[in-house]
Enzyme design. Structure first.
Site, PDB file in Angstrom:
ATOM      1  CG  HIS A   1     -11.667  -7.627   6.045  1.00  0.00           C
ATOM      2  ND1 HIS A   1     -10.909  -8.352   6.926  1.00  0.00           N
ATOM      3  CD2 HIS A   1     -11.091  -7.798   4.826  1.00  0.00           C
ATOM      4  CE1 HIS A   1      -9.917  -8.950   6.269  1.00  0.00           C
ATOM      5  NE2 HIS A   1     -10.009  -8.635   4.993  1.00  0.00           N
TER       6      HIS A   1
ATOM      7  CD  GLU B   1      -1.794  -2.383   1.328  1.00  0.00           C
ATOM      8  OE1 GLU B   1      -0.672  -2.662   1.817  1.00  0.00           O
ATOM      9  OE2 GLU B   1      -2.635  -3.261   1.048  1.00  0.00           O
TER      10      GLU B   1
HETATM   11  C1  LIG Z   1      -1.999  -4.830   4.097  1.00  0.00           C
HETATM   12  C2  LIG Z   1      -3.003  -5.681   3.397  1.00  0.00           C
HETATM   13  N1  LIG Z   1      -3.363  -5.372   2.153  1.00  0.00           N
HETATM   14  C3  LIG Z   1      -4.277  -6.116   1.502  1.00  0.00           C
HETATM   15  C4  LIG Z   1      -4.849  -7.205   2.089  1.00  0.00           C
HETATM   16  C5  LIG Z   1      -5.904  -8.041   1.349  1.00  0.00           C
HETATM   17  N2  LIG Z   1      -5.329  -9.353   1.041  1.00  0.00           N
HETATM   18  C6  LIG Z   1      -5.521 -10.399   1.866  1.00  0.00           C
HETATM   19  S1  LIG Z   1      -4.670 -11.748   1.369  1.00  0.00           S
HETATM   20  C7  LIG Z   1      -4.078 -10.965   0.006  1.00  0.00           C
HETATM   21  C8  LIG Z   1      -3.175 -11.685  -0.939  1.00  0.00           C
HETATM   22  C9  LIG Z   1      -2.037 -12.329  -0.232  1.00  0.00           C
HETATM   23  O1  LIG Z   1      -1.218 -13.011  -1.141  1.00  0.00           O
HETATM   24  P1  LIG Z   1      -0.015 -13.891  -0.635  1.00  0.00           P
HETATM   25  O2  LIG Z   1       0.801 -13.119   0.326  1.00  0.00           O
HETATM   26  O3  LIG Z   1       0.694 -14.426  -1.818  1.00  0.00           O
HETATM   27  O4  LIG Z   1      -0.695 -15.041   0.202  1.00  0.00           O
HETATM   28  P2  LIG Z   1      -1.713 -16.155  -0.299  1.00  0.00           P
HETATM   29  O5  LIG Z   1      -3.075 -15.636  -0.013  1.00  0.00           O
HETATM   30  O6  LIG Z   1      -1.456 -16.357  -1.751  1.00  0.00           O
HETATM   31  O7  LIG Z   1      -1.388 -17.361   0.494  1.00  0.00           O
HETATM   32  C10 LIG Z   1      -4.546  -9.650  -0.037  1.00  0.00           C
HETATM   33  C11 LIG Z   1      -4.233  -8.686  -1.107  1.00  0.00           C
HETATM   34  C12 LIG Z   1      -4.460  -7.480   3.398  1.00  0.00           C
HETATM   35  N3  LIG Z   1      -4.978  -8.510   4.084  1.00  0.00           N
HETATM   36  N4  LIG Z   1      -3.538  -6.719   4.013  1.00  0.00           N
END
Ligand SMILES: Cc1ncc(C[n+]2csc(CCOP(=O)(O)OP(=O)(O)O)c2C)c(N)n1
Ligand SMILES: Cc1ncc(C[n+]2csc(CCOP(=O)(O)OP(=O)(O)O)c2C)c(N)n1
Ligand SMILES: [Mg+2]
Ligand SMILES: [Mg+2]
Lengths: 327, 359, 327, 359
Positions: free
Chosen positions: A129, A60
């Site tokens: 959320h 972000e």
């Molecule tokens: C700071 C923040 N930004 C956005 C989100 C929304 N979000 C939750 S999981 C995710 C993707 C995470 O991807 P990754 O780290 O590759 O983990 P995966 O879910 O693939 O295991 C996002 C964008 C969040 N939880 N926290």
């Protein structure tokens, strides 16, 4: 004139502005192929391509910081923060940088940047959320903060935000995305930033609200109308700069003021409105400036019984109105 | 006296700069800039000790790297997001000694901020120098965003940012390098490693000997250069700029520099640095090294040197006198420019024009 | 009893607490060899060594985030943020993590962490070395926010903060470090969090302040006393949790309330105090709840004429008192 | 049924686990954990589709890496800061199927949060499992701080954290690895790389093919392991834990895993993933691979397998029924635990005990 949901109005406005001005780009997490987790940017990537609809990494501070740079170098970025709850990593870039660039450079550099983020509870989103984050940003000179409550205003205000030469935070209550519908005129209209709207005229109590609470305030006004209480509802629409005139005019007329907000009560945005009303409408007040707001716990809890306990709803507002009317 | 324009073909120069495509005029221009920035900087300290200006933060010891690197960029076209030690960089990109002095005195005509910011927070929109803030490292993302816009708009611009090695540990740096590398943005990251973040030595702030070692983790080149060697800095930057303009993405350049002064006029560096170490670091100063190089190559003759010295004294005197005489900002302007005031509509915006609370 | 400057009281208290409890560690930028840029930790590294006085890298999110972890695993970290202005990179760790750990874990994990930071203007610090940041944190349930104004309270409150089982933000006005002196009792005393203090009794106007403004309020009270206006000054000391009782008791007595704060007016901490007073002391008010605060620009400007323009000072407070008294 | 205690000497095992010092019992325990976590997870989706629980976020495809890595840590002593996919990790460290199901149903007795957090936000103080929040990557700093305290206090503990490859780009990760490396903290960073951050493919979120390539930039080892190979994950973790306990500092382990489900129950992954790709990724699943390995080695006999299957079904049924029957939290408790309530003084603290506004 078209009947649209709140989110459709936002999506279409983004497309319209991108067609109108090729300097407008959209960036954020999952805004491209997926079209955003709420589908607010659905279809934009297909129409405008990789250069103008950018699926960013999950960072972000980068989203906002790079948007500042892009804005300085000729673009008008519309950044999406996936949930308002995740704006905090970008706090420094927003507050230290975007907000201050014009002032600190003595008006030689501006940051025409819009940051959109879904906010608010009542959707089983729990602590992270569901947040209302407007109070952190309405306190910051150099930022403008907008919270629309209708598809009409979403279109008109988003246009104004994108065309504005300064950073605008544009908060969209996620519970309204699909539940709120309304007419949106076809043509080229804008709703100027900084103007509130009286959405329900009345004479005995002024209720000031924004976002989802602007709807709940109307519902509450309807409920108490049956009991003979006449309520004037003011939908602020822009929180900073605040339209003090509209607020004070209403309160000076009714003599009573209730402010409804969903965020934690202590130090929330409504505190500023209350303070202004208490100071500048003092001679007209027939009762205490009252606030109906979220309880002071660190987030909306998840389990539905706890979430219901947390949320401000029409009945809680109506109860506040009744008490104030009887004062 | 100007940064090179790499888009213009150059007559190959003979002598010291030949391999790098630098003419003797270029070399003298670069040397002049190093010497001028040093002279302006030294004057700042004198003014501070004399009680004329309350605060100084200095670029002494960083000038060689700044001039060498900046010389590879195109003035008026490329962009730089500098930091508080970037005096020589800003001057190489177009700011004058007067402009720098106006910032020290925080006068109304200060192009950086009209006297609103502390000295050291330079910026000049006319020269594509982005306004410096205090929170370190934020500017890397601005430069990356500038590069993103350059790529999207097809302007051919390259964006440069600079900061210290301590600042390079901030999270924003990670996020910036990752994004710039993914999109192969025309972006160059200069780390001016002077071995300290205020009092904290590099070994306590950076977990590897060279910040440049981090570049590989982003899939971009990382180069270490001796910040005492102006031409080596230029060479590294020229290669990086070529890569960037060719669409080959970002480069990290780490210049090993020295901090000849305390962190700022508020700092007492003898508390945490030994005399030996301070003396040793002086031996790595670019200014005398470059002077010797140019003398040996016959580029800097005695006559030229004498003229230059006189010119620099005159420039610094003029800048000081000019800035000192300029008026302070008018407090009636202090509410202005919180927001844009060139509002497009016929009626003024609801938040007024700098005439009260903007809340 | 010893006469100390404000910063001496802080430094000594850190040493005393570190001697008393070996779980107390100090970490931050330049806190070790250099003893902090203001010398608030001078001598600690020499006494307690590398393990307990840690010169961290220049990374505020890490300072707070690692402190949270260390607090979870048995230590009581006292983190220094070099200037309050640089707390913003740590905003996410403070607001999303430290503040919510206990609530979200249903009281199974606590974060006994103190974050110290110098704040405030009037010292030629300009936009980024002058900020008042308390409003961002006083809004956050789960945090406690302390702003002492005397060496005595600095000691007593810092002790309470370090011994508290929850995260406490401890803001020190940097202009007071060397300019404010006072007696500090030798013994083992604490000032409990959450209790304000009436520092000047009076009958006509209540002035509520904290930090440097608590001193300026006293000066203003002295000035107007000569004109026959009797002012009661309340020094809040802890901003969250707010000692509503002391505030309301005073205002109900005087009937008039002025809140002085240095931060930008709109949405600042004083707004919440004003809102509470306006609501809960309504029946007692003989004049509008008034605020004297910093103007709404994105930071204290540097040049001394601009800085003077920005700063709230005793005369501005006195002018507010006169106006309110005459109401 | 328990994570190994590396401080206890072990009788060398014959067969598949011999090189790793794993007995057949260990192997079966590990397999059981992978299978049980999968079964619990599959049940979650069934309950979601049946409308019993509103939200699911899943660990399917990550279990092999989680169990393999966690097995190298000492339960009740070491610490883990998990993430939302860490079901198998949390269960390996002590949480039961009931504990996990209570979180799905957000019941009052949910050990993670008493029903306050969304499902997926696990944590259990009894097992040194730190409470998960939603903002990704913050937990890495908590784990680093835990490791710092372990070092200062001399407890001999090692701290582990885990997150996805997308999250590893957050600034906090940079700051954490730098600090942990400088102080050689007993800290292990597991990146569970499943190729996506919600819909964004790895090439658009990470600028290098392997997150592990970033380790060198911090001066720490970075290892890539196949997350479909439980024993390889265990081996990598065991080495890292040994290093950490010996005071040799942190390790980054990247496990290449697969995401068998949509990002969450709110996600439609067919919008951005092809059928072929989904099918191919299934081929890399640890569960069948490990099963085949254990069968081939004669460790997992038909009898054992049948018993295990029955046991798992019983456990999952029990957990579901138990959680479903548990009471919701009482709203009268919702104000509690904003602050500590075990106030040491005789009088209650000025902010009261969960009985109104804490402002
Ligand atoms: C700071 C923040 N930004 C956005 C989100 C929304 N979000 C939750 S999981 C995710 C993707 C995470 O991807 P990754 O780290 O590759 O983990 P995966 O879910 O693939 O295991 C996002 C964008 C969040 N939880 N926290
Ligand atoms: C976010 C932030 N934290 C702290 C500071 C205070 N500060 C100013 S410069 C500095 C040290 C910077 O060190 P380095 O990056 O190595 O640059 P150098 O000053 O050595 O050139 C610190 C800690 C700041 N300006 N911003
Ligand atoms: Mg340095
Ligand atoms: Mg992933």
């Amino acid at each position: 004139m078209a009947l649209m949901t709140f989110i459709e109005a936002i999506r279409d406005t983004l497309a319209l502005e991108m067609r109108r001005d090729e300097g407008v780009i959209v960036l954020g997490e999952d805004v491209g192929r997926k079209g955003g987790v709420f589908l607010a940017t659905d279809g934009l990537w297909a129409e405008f391509g990789d250069d103008r609809v950018i699926d960013t990494p999950l960072t972000e501070s980068m989203i906002v910081g790079a948007s500042i740079g892009a804005a300085v170098n000729g673009l008008r970025p519309v950044a999406e923060i996936q949930f308002a709850d995740f704006i905090h990593p970008a706090f420094n870039q927003i507050v230290s940088e975007a907000a201050r660039m014009r002032y600190r450079s003595n008006n030689t550099v501006g940051v025409p940047l819009t940051i959109r983020a879904p906010y608010g509870g009542g959707v089983h989103g729990a602590l992270y959320h569901s947040q209302s984050v407007e109070a952190f940003f309405t306190h910051v000179p150099g930022l403008k903060v907008v919270v629309p409550s209708t598809p009409h205003d979403a279109r008109g205000l988003l246009r104004s935000a994108i065309r504005d030469d300064d950073p605008v935070l544009f908060f969209e209550h996620k519970k309204m995305y699909r539940s709120v519908r309304g007419e949106v005129p076809d043509g080229e209209f804008v709703v100027p930033l900084g103007r509130a709207r009286v959405t329900h005229p009345g004479s005995q109590v002024t209720v000031i609200a924004y976002g989802l609470m602007a709807h709940y305030a109307l519902e509450a006004a309807d409920r108490v109308a049956e009991e003979g209480i006449s309520v004037e509802v003011v939908d602020l629409r822009t929180l900073r700069p605040l339209d003090k005139d509209t607020v004070l005019t209403s309160v000076r007329k009714t003599g009573k003021c209730l402010i409804a907000y969903e965020d934690n009560r202590f130090g929330g945005y409504g505190a500023e409105v209350a303070a202004i009303v208490a100071e500048e409408a003092f001679d007209y007040l027939d009762g205490p400036v009252t606030r109906i707001a979220g309880p002071d716990v660190p987030g909306v809890p998840y389990n539905h019984v706890l979430e219901d306990w947390f949320m401000v709803d029409p009945e809680k507002i109506a109860a506040g109105i009744r008490k104030l009317a009887a004062y | 006296m100007t940064a090179t324009d790499p888009t213009k073909a150059k007559a190959p120069a003979a002598g010291l700069g030949a391999d790098l495509g630098l003419s003797d005029e270029d070399l003298l221009g670069m040397y002049r800039m190093v010497a001028l920035a040093r002279a302006v900087d030294e004057r700042m300290w004198i003014l501070n000790r004399a009680g004329r200006i309350p605060f100084v933060i200095s670029g002494q010891g960083h000038e060689g790297a700044q001039v060498g690197v900046t010389w590879a960029f195109q003035r008026g076209h490329d962009w730089i997001a500098p930091f508080y030690r970037s005096i020589a960089m800003c001057m190489t990109f177009g700011m004058t000694a007067r402009d720098i002095m106006l910032a020290q005195y925080a006068k109304a005509s200060d192009p950086s901020s009209g006297g609103r910011q502390m000295p050291g927070h330079y910026g000049d929109r006319r020269h594509n120098l982005l306004s410096v803030s205090s929170p370190v490292a934020t500017q890397i993302l601005h430069a990356v965003g500038i590069a993103l816009a350059a790529k999207i708009r097809g302007t051919g611009q390259v964006a440069l940012t600079a900061m210290g090695e301590g600042s390079s540990n901030q999270g924003d740096v990670h996020e910036a390098l990752n994004f710039a590398a993914i999109h192969r943005l025309p972006f160059i990251f200069l780390v001016e490693n002077n071995g300290y973040a205020i009092s904290v030595p590099a070994a306590m702030e950076v977990s590897v000997p060279d910040v440049a070692m981090r570049a590989a983790g982003y899939g971009i080149p990382g180069v270490v250069v001796d910040g005492g060697d102006v031409l080596a800095c230029y060479a590294a930057a020229r290669t990086a700029v070529e890569r960037a303009r060719a669409g080959d993405g970002p480069t990290l350049i780490e210049a090993k520099v020295i901090r000849l002064t305390g962190h700022s006029s508020d700092d007492q560096q003898t508390k945490y640095r030994s005399d030996e170490e301070l003396a040793a670091s002086k031996g790595r100063d670019a200014l005398p090294h470059f002077r010797d190089q140019l003398r040996a190559a016959g580029v800097l003759t005695e006559a030229i040197e004498a003229a230059l010295t006189a010119e620099i004294v005159a420039i610094v005197d003029d800048a000081t006198e000019f800035a000192e005489a300029e008026p302070d900002p008018d407090p009636s302007t202090a509410m202005r420019w919180v927001y844009a005031e060139d509002w497009p509509a016929e009626t003024p915006p609801p938040w007024g024009f700098g005439d009260g609370s903007h809340g």
